[in-house]
Design an enzyme around this catalytic site. Structure first.
Site, PDB file in Angstrom:
ATOM      1  N   SER A 187       0.844  -1.194   0.000  1.00  0.00           N
ATOM      2  CA  SER A 187       0.000   0.000   0.000  1.00  0.00           C
ATOM      3  C   SER A 187       0.882   1.248   0.000  1.00  0.00           C
ATOM      4  O   SER A 187       1.722   1.410  -0.881  1.00  0.00           O
ATOM      5  CB  SER A 187      -0.975  -0.047   1.181  1.00  0.00           C
ATOM      6  OG  SER A 187      -2.014   0.878   1.029  1.00  0.00           O
ATOM      7  N   GLU A 314      -9.428  -5.031  -4.391  1.00  0.00           N
ATOM      8  CA  GLU A 314      -8.766  -4.173  -3.409  1.00  0.00           C
ATOM      9  C   GLU A 314      -9.758  -3.414  -2.524  1.00  0.00           C
ATOM     10  O   GLU A 314      -9.678  -3.437  -1.302  1.00  0.00           O
ATOM     11  CB  GLU A 314      -7.870  -3.153  -4.126  1.00  0.00           C
ATOM     12  CG  GLU A 314      -6.698  -3.739  -4.886  1.00  0.00           C
ATOM     13  CD  GLU A 314      -5.473  -3.939  -4.029  1.00  0.00           C
ATOM     14  OE1 GLU A 314      -5.539  -3.705  -2.804  1.00  0.00           O
ATOM     15  OE2 GLU A 314      -4.435  -4.340  -4.594  1.00  0.00           O
ATOM     16  N   HIS A 410      -7.805  -5.693  -0.259  1.00  0.00           N
ATOM     17  CA  HIS A 410      -6.601  -4.994   0.178  1.00  0.00           C
ATOM     18  C   HIS A 410      -6.089  -5.601   1.481  1.00  0.00           C
ATOM     19  O   HIS A 410      -6.856  -5.871   2.405  1.00  0.00           O
ATOM     20  CB  HIS A 410      -6.961  -3.517   0.387  1.00  0.00           C
ATOM     21  CG  HIS A 410      -5.790  -2.589   0.444  1.00  0.00           C
ATOM     22  ND1 HIS A 410      -4.880  -2.471  -0.572  1.00  0.00           N
ATOM     23  CD2 HIS A 410      -5.389  -1.708   1.411  1.00  0.00           C
ATOM     24  CE1 HIS A 410      -3.976  -1.567  -0.258  1.00  0.00           C
ATOM     25  NE2 HIS A 410      -4.251  -1.100   0.953  1.00  0.00           N
TER      26      HIS A 410
END
Length: 506
Positions: A187, A314, A410
């Site tokens: 990230s 995600e 995610h």
């Protein structure tokens, strides 16, 4: 032997299993407060005797309280520390993996249980994790003082460079090879990795890079200056060096949270309304002279081998935890596309690929690709275009839960790659107890990281624009691996041709 000699002094670790020793909370730079606040990292003070390295150091100023990890408390200042897991405490020259945690440049720490390096160390790596400055302390713009004193932007990136220099100078004492370092992150940590690849200050400090779900935005100086004015106003301080320095870290953390909430509650506030991120690397022309896509295409990182991964769903995580605005009508979906300046026809293309999906799912699919999926592909493409070597993969593992499915969302890939997917703190991410197929998937991902860090070969062919080779990470229960030749469902990436990054605007 569990005592190691560093440039700062001797430090004692603890044996965590078999031959693996963990050494925690080692300072790589001085506490960045007092006279050092808003400055680049300064050398850590040496110590006498043997320092106890059996506990993590304090986390950087933030308001988040994450499962299994320590929270920050005002007065915690020795926040620039590294942790080392080594399977070779008595010597050797093993590949080194340096991990940079994510958290929107605002929260997170190396003490999260899912970042424990033991499993990767058992796979033959010396693993280093680090804390760095976050939020305003690490990425807020501080204007120059009247005396002409300049305060660097991207202090969090400078901290990461200082940690990599510590690794170069010290990792041999832990059995690591300073000439075979891989820097990895997820990230905002992955985006930091991309920035490091194009930064002169980081050149030569690592030879490989791993970027899982790299976050796309970099901010212009104008955006950073506007954010400083908003945060200073929320803190009740003038947006001057003196005014900002007079605000203790906890005040700037609270002020940043108030600014985020103002964006979140105002659907007319533009692109930041949908998932407010106040801080990101700043294109300052000095620390970060160019955005990563432009720099990689020009060959800035051609000597670094790159492994990129993203998850296929995600943004469903951000929706599940309530950090993303709900978009449930066609009118709001159109407003979202306009706020980000998305190419004409992009949303319609996603709708055509999901004709029966609710508006929310179309929005989450577009937003996930906007911030992570498309950017991940572009990093691989631009790196190859600039003469580098890249590998691409997608995490597509799902689980059917008692109430709703756990998606390939995610953060779900990281516990599998670290070999920590059975930690209690990630149960929500992975959907509860692991199956034998889950454990086999984790072993394959751990092996891919270890092999890439050691030899530059993760186990599948490198990426090129002709074949677009990609590894798809699934369990055997979900279908046979498709290691090469697969393109994204519906080839939706072609719809992104007109999109430019960064896409956030002040």
């Amino acid at each position: 032997m569990d005592i190691f000699t560093t440039t700062g002094g001797a430090v004692r670790g603890a044996r965590v299993s078999g031959d693996v020793v963990a050494v925690l909370g080692i300072p790589y730079a001085a506490p960045p407060f007092g006279a050092l606040r808003f400055q680049g990292p300064a050398p850590a003070a040496p110590w006498t005797g043997v320092r106890d390295g059996r506990a993590f150091g304090p986390v950087a100023p933030q308001s988040a309280e994450l499962p299994g990890a320590p929270a920050w408390s005002p007065g915690d200042e020795d926040v620039l520390t590294v942790n080392v897991w080594t399977p070779a405490p008595d010597g050797g020259s093993l590949p080194v993996l340096v991990w940079i945690h994510g958290g929107a440049y605002t929260f997170g720490s190396s003490a999260q249980p899912d970042f424990d390096g033991e499993a990767l160390a058992r796979a033959g790596l010396v693993v280093v994790t680090l804390n760095y400055r976050l939020g305003f302390e690490g990425f807020g713009h501080v204007p120059a003082a009247g005396s002409g004193t300049a305060f660097p932007d991207n202090r969090g990136l400078l901290d990461q460079v200082a940690a990599l220099r510590w690794v170069r100078e010290n990792i041999a004492a832990f059995g690591g090879d300073p000439g075979n370092v891989t820097v990895a992150g997820q990230s905002s940590g992955a985006a930091s990795v991309a920035c490091l690849m194009v930064m002169d200050r980081a050149r030569g400090l690592f030879r490989r890079a791993v970027a899982h779900s790299p976050a796309s935005p970099c901010y212009t100086r104008e955006i950073a200056e506007a954010t400083t004015r908003e945060v200073a106003a929320a803190a009740g301080r003038p947006a001057t060096p003196e005014g900002l320095a007079s605000a203790p870290p906890e005040l700037l953390v609270a002020a940043s949270d108030r600014v985020v909430e103002a964006y979140r509650s105002d659907p007319r506030s533009g692109s930041r309304h949908y998932d407010p991120s106040l801080y990101a690397p700043v294109l300052d022309g000095d620390v970060l002279p160019v955005d990563p896509l432009t720099g990689l295409a020009a060959g800035a990182g051609r000597d670094v081998e790159l492994l990129v991964c993203h998850t296929t769903e995600e943004y469903w995580l951000l929706d599940a935890v309530g950090s993303s605005a709900k978009v449930t009508t066609e009118d709001r979906l159109g407003r979202f596309a306009a706020d980000f300046g998305l190419p004409d026809g992009l949303v319609a293309g996603y709708r055509a690929a999901r004709p029966d999906a609710p508006v929310l799912d179309v929005y989450l699919a577009v937003f996930g690709d906007l911030l992570f999926g498309e950017y991940a592909h572009r990093l691989a493409e631009e790196h190859v275009r600039g003469g580098g070597r890249a590998f691409l993969s997608r995490f597509d593992r799902r689980r059917t839960g008692p109430h709703e499915p756990v998606r390939a969302w995610h953060c779900a890939d990281v516990p599998f790659a670290f070999g920590n997917a059975d930690e209690d703190c990630v149960s929500f991410l992975v959907g509860g107890a692991l199956t034998p197929a889950d454990r086999a998937l984790s072993r394959r991902m751990v092996r891919a990281w270890a092999d890439f860090a050691g030899t530059g070969e993760p186990g599948w062919p490198s990426y090129d624009d002709t074949t677009r080779r990609s590894m798809v990470w699934r369990t055997e229960e979900e279908g046979i691996q498709e290691p090469v030749g697969r393109v994204d469902p519906g080839d939706l990436r072609t719809l992104w041709a007109g999109a430019r990054f960064p896409l956030f605007r002040p």
